[in-house]
Motif scaffolding. Sequence first.
Motif, PDB file in Angstrom:
ATOM      1  N   ARG A 284      65.741 -32.905  24.559  1.00  0.00           N
ATOM      2  CA  ARG A 284      66.382 -31.592  24.625  1.00  0.00           C
ATOM      3  C   ARG A 284      65.542 -30.703  25.541  1.00  0.00           C
ATOM      4  O   ARG A 284      64.320 -30.645  25.396  1.00  0.00           O
ATOM      5  N   THR A 285      66.203 -30.058  26.460  1.00  0.00           N
ATOM      6  CA  THR A 285      65.504 -29.188  27.403  1.00  0.00           C
ATOM      7  C   THR A 285      66.060 -27.770  27.316  1.00  0.00           C
ATOM      8  O   THR A 285      67.168 -27.551  26.816  1.00  0.00           O
ATOM      9  N   THR A 286      65.269 -26.851  27.824  1.00  0.00           N
ATOM     10  CA  THR A 286      65.675 -25.454  27.899  1.00  0.00           C
ATOM     11  C   THR A 286      65.641 -25.019  29.350  1.00  0.00           C
ATOM     12  O   THR A 286      64.637 -25.229  30.032  1.00  0.00           O
ATOM     13  N   THR A 287      66.730 -24.460  29.823  1.00  0.00           N
ATOM     14  CA  THR A 287      66.774 -24.024  31.213  1.00  0.00           C
ATOM     15  C   THR A 287      66.728 -22.510  31.290  1.00  0.00           C
ATOM     16  O   THR A 287      67.233 -21.809  30.416  1.00  0.00           O
ATOM     17  N   GLY A 288      66.130 -22.035  32.352  1.00  0.00           N
ATOM     18  CA  GLY A 288      66.133 -20.606  32.624  1.00  0.00           C
ATOM     19  C   GLY A 288      66.983 -20.279  33.831  1.00  0.00           C
ATOM     20  O   GLY A 288      66.691 -19.328  34.557  1.00  0.00           O
ATOM     21  N   ASP A 289      68.033 -21.084  34.031  1.00  0.00           N
ATOM     22  CA  ASP A 289      68.850 -20.964  35.242  1.00  0.00           C
ATOM     23  C   ASP A 289      69.953 -19.925  35.139  1.00  0.00           C
ATOM     24  O   ASP A 289      70.622 -19.633  36.139  1.00  0.00           O
ATOM     25  N   ASN A 290      70.179 -19.392  33.954  1.00  0.00           N
ATOM     26  CA  ASN A 290      71.289 -18.460  33.764  1.00  0.00           C
ATOM     27  C   ASN A 290      71.179 -17.248  34.682  1.00  0.00           C
ATOM     28  O   ASN A 290      70.089 -16.717  34.897  1.00  0.00           O
ATOM     29  N   ASN A 291      72.316 -16.814  35.224  1.00  0.00           N
ATOM     30  CA  ASN A 291      72.332 -15.582  36.016  1.00  0.00           C
ATOM     31  C   ASN A 291      73.271 -14.532  35.451  1.00  0.00           C
ATOM     32  O   ASN A 291      73.463 -13.486  36.060  1.00  0.00           O
ATOM     33  N   VAL A 292      73.855 -14.802  34.278  1.00  0.00           N
ATOM     34  CA  VAL A 292      74.725 -13.837  33.593  1.00  0.00           C
ATOM     35  C   VAL A 292      74.164 -13.607  32.198  1.00  0.00           C
ATOM     36  O   VAL A 292      73.956 -14.568  31.449  1.00  0.00           O
ATOM     37  N   PRO A 293      73.875 -12.374  31.806  1.00  0.00           N
ATOM     38  CA  PRO A 293      73.335 -12.125  30.466  1.00  0.00           C
ATOM     39  C   PRO A 293      74.361 -12.416  29.381  1.00  0.00           C
ATOM     40  O   PRO A 293      75.570 -12.393  29.610  1.00  0.00           O
ATOM     41  N   ASP A 294      73.871 -12.714  28.172  1.00  0.00           N
ATOM     42  CA  ASP A 294      74.751 -12.879  27.015  1.00  0.00           C
ATOM     43  C   ASP A 294      75.323 -11.520  26.634  1.00  0.00           C
ATOM     44  O   ASP A 294      74.604 -10.518  26.605  1.00  0.00           O
ATOM     45  N   LEU A 295      76.601 -11.510  26.311  1.00  0.00           N
ATOM     46  CA  LEU A 295      77.289 -10.282  25.915  1.00  0.00           C
ATOM     47  C   LEU A 295      77.605 -10.356  24.431  1.00  0.00           C
ATOM     48  O   LEU A 295      78.242 -11.314  23.964  1.00  0.00           O
ATOM     49  N   THR A 296      77.157  -9.361  23.666  1.00  0.00           N
ATOM     50  CA  THR A 296      77.433  -9.316  22.230  1.00  0.00           C
ATOM     51  C   THR A 296      78.094  -7.987  21.872  1.00  0.00           C
ATOM     52  O   THR A 296      77.865  -6.965  22.520  1.00  0.00           O
ATOM     53  N   ALA A 297      78.888  -8.020  20.824  1.00  0.00           N
ATOM     54  CA  ALA A 297      79.542  -6.807  20.321  1.00  0.00           C
ATOM     55  C   ALA A 297      79.618  -6.912  18.800  1.00  0.00           C
ATOM     56  O   ALA A 297      79.765  -8.020  18.251  1.00  0.00           O
ATOM     57  N   ARG A 298      79.529  -5.772  18.121  1.00  0.00           N
ATOM     58  CA  ARG A 298      79.535  -5.773  16.653  1.00  0.00           C
ATOM     59  C   ARG A 298      80.262  -4.542  16.128  1.00  0.00           C
ATOM     60  O   ARG A 298      80.205  -3.459  16.720  1.00  0.00           O
ATOM     61  N   TYR A 299      80.923  -4.729  14.968  1.00  0.00           N
ATOM     62  CA  TYR A 299      81.552  -3.629  14.236  1.00  0.00           C
ATOM     63  C   TYR A 299      81.082  -3.680  12.792  1.00  0.00           C
ATOM     64  O   TYR A 299      81.128  -4.737  12.146  1.00  0.00           O
ATOM     65  N   ASN A 300      80.611  -2.548  12.251  1.00  0.00           N
ATOM     66  CA  ASN A 300      80.093  -2.453  10.887  1.00  0.00           C
ATOM     67  C   ASN A 300      80.940  -1.507  10.044  1.00  0.00           C
ATOM     68  O   ASN A 300      81.377  -0.459  10.528  1.00  0.00           O
ATOM     69  N   MET A 301      81.126  -1.876   8.777  1.00  0.00           N
ATOM     70  CA  MET A 301      81.744  -1.001   7.782  1.00  0.00           C
ATOM     71  C   MET A 301      80.799  -0.901   6.592  1.00  0.00           C
ATOM     72  O   MET A 301      80.255  -1.922   6.140  1.00  0.00           O
TER      73      MET A 301
END
Length: 466
Positions: A284-301
């Motif tokens: 298993r390897t880990t790459t640092g090749d990504n050029n687009v950040p992860d997008l997260t969204a959350r809603y709380n009640m």
Amino acid sequence: MNKHPSRLLRRPLAVALLVALVAPGAAFAQTAREKALEARVAELERQVQLLVSGQQTQQTQISETQTQITEVKTATAATAAAPADGKPKIQTAPILPAGNPGSVFTYGGFIKLDAMVTDTSDGRIADGSSGRMFYVPSTIPVGGPAADGGDPYTDFHAQFSRFWLSADHVTEGGDKLKGFVEMDFFGGGSNALAGNEIATNTYAVTLRQAYVSWNKWLAGQTWSNFQDTAALPDAVDFVGVTDGTVFVRQAQVRYTSGPWSVALENPNTTMQAYAPNAAAAGARTTTGDNNVPDLTARYNMKGDWGHFSVAGLLRQFKSGDNTDSGGAVSVSGKFNLGDSDDIRYMGNYGSGIGRYMAFGLGSDVMQDASGDIEAMNGWGGFVAWRHVFNPKLRGNLMYSAAAFDNDVALVGWGVTERSQSYHANLIYSPLPKLDIGAEIGWGQRSLEDDREGDLKRVQTHVKYSF
């Protein structure tokens, strides 16, 4: 011509009478003027004396006031230097000399001793591994029928002791600024003798969180916006329900407005190497090749009943020139069952969720013969029941599980297919902020070829929060 003697006598007499009459008047006039002058001089002297006396009184009052001010300052300084308990204060100057005037500085954390006995069925967890410090499903040995875990083994450590610093400031315009940094000691040593159990058990300070926030914005390293920390159960282990828990801290930029929050977070791709139908898992390897950040969204009640939260995740995966994309959803919360009980839960599912769940139990993507990558589906979750017996004693029952849809034609039979665990604990607080806990746990990791390895653990802790 001769004058009559009587005339000659009358003339001197008249002169004498005139002198006798005029002289007392002149003398009288002189005396009245002098008296008037003397009276005026006396009045002036009196007024001067009053002025001098008033000035002296005023000067005395000023001197007394200055003396009182000095006494107050001295008393204030003495009070600051010697509080009611009679001990001198450490802080005698501004604690944030380079910060915004009026900033509020706070400090906190806890001291935590963990002691555990572990028994594994298919080999021992390597000494120094994270799996010896807390429950990490991926470290459970799976060696097949011939494997032998040997005798149980014991570990003591205080690496999860933690401290944090915070500086908060509100501007005249009402803008809110906050700086926060948090550290613990889990992360290895800093010299030749550090990080081992030979002599000093010295461990390096490691960064957990470091961010600045202003109004609705946050920038820095903190918990992923995809993770609901408020849903985590009350465990003696570091996490307890690790298998089905979203657990990531990373750098990000976040915007929060009311119950909504969105963030751009640090991207990274974990990849399972191509190993078709192999008995053992490929690397298993880990790459640092990504050029687009992860997008997260959350809603709380939130409410008196507890809280409910739903979060979404969109990701790019990249290895060299090969890319894929994926997404995931997480539902979590806490439901209060009266004053003494609550249920905490989390459910996660997605394509390429591997890095975000169970400390990377599964990979994000699989690799084929040509080097192309494909996002892998995974799911996980937990449920925990907390009961408060009395103000000093509480207990928790927990179950957690995770599974991954590996394509054995690409990655072989030796990769992790699933894991699950049970935990039960009692935590006693004899004094405020002091917890003494005991927990029993059972965990299991299963491979795609149905081989399994079990872990049984008894863990205790002493924790003082401040």
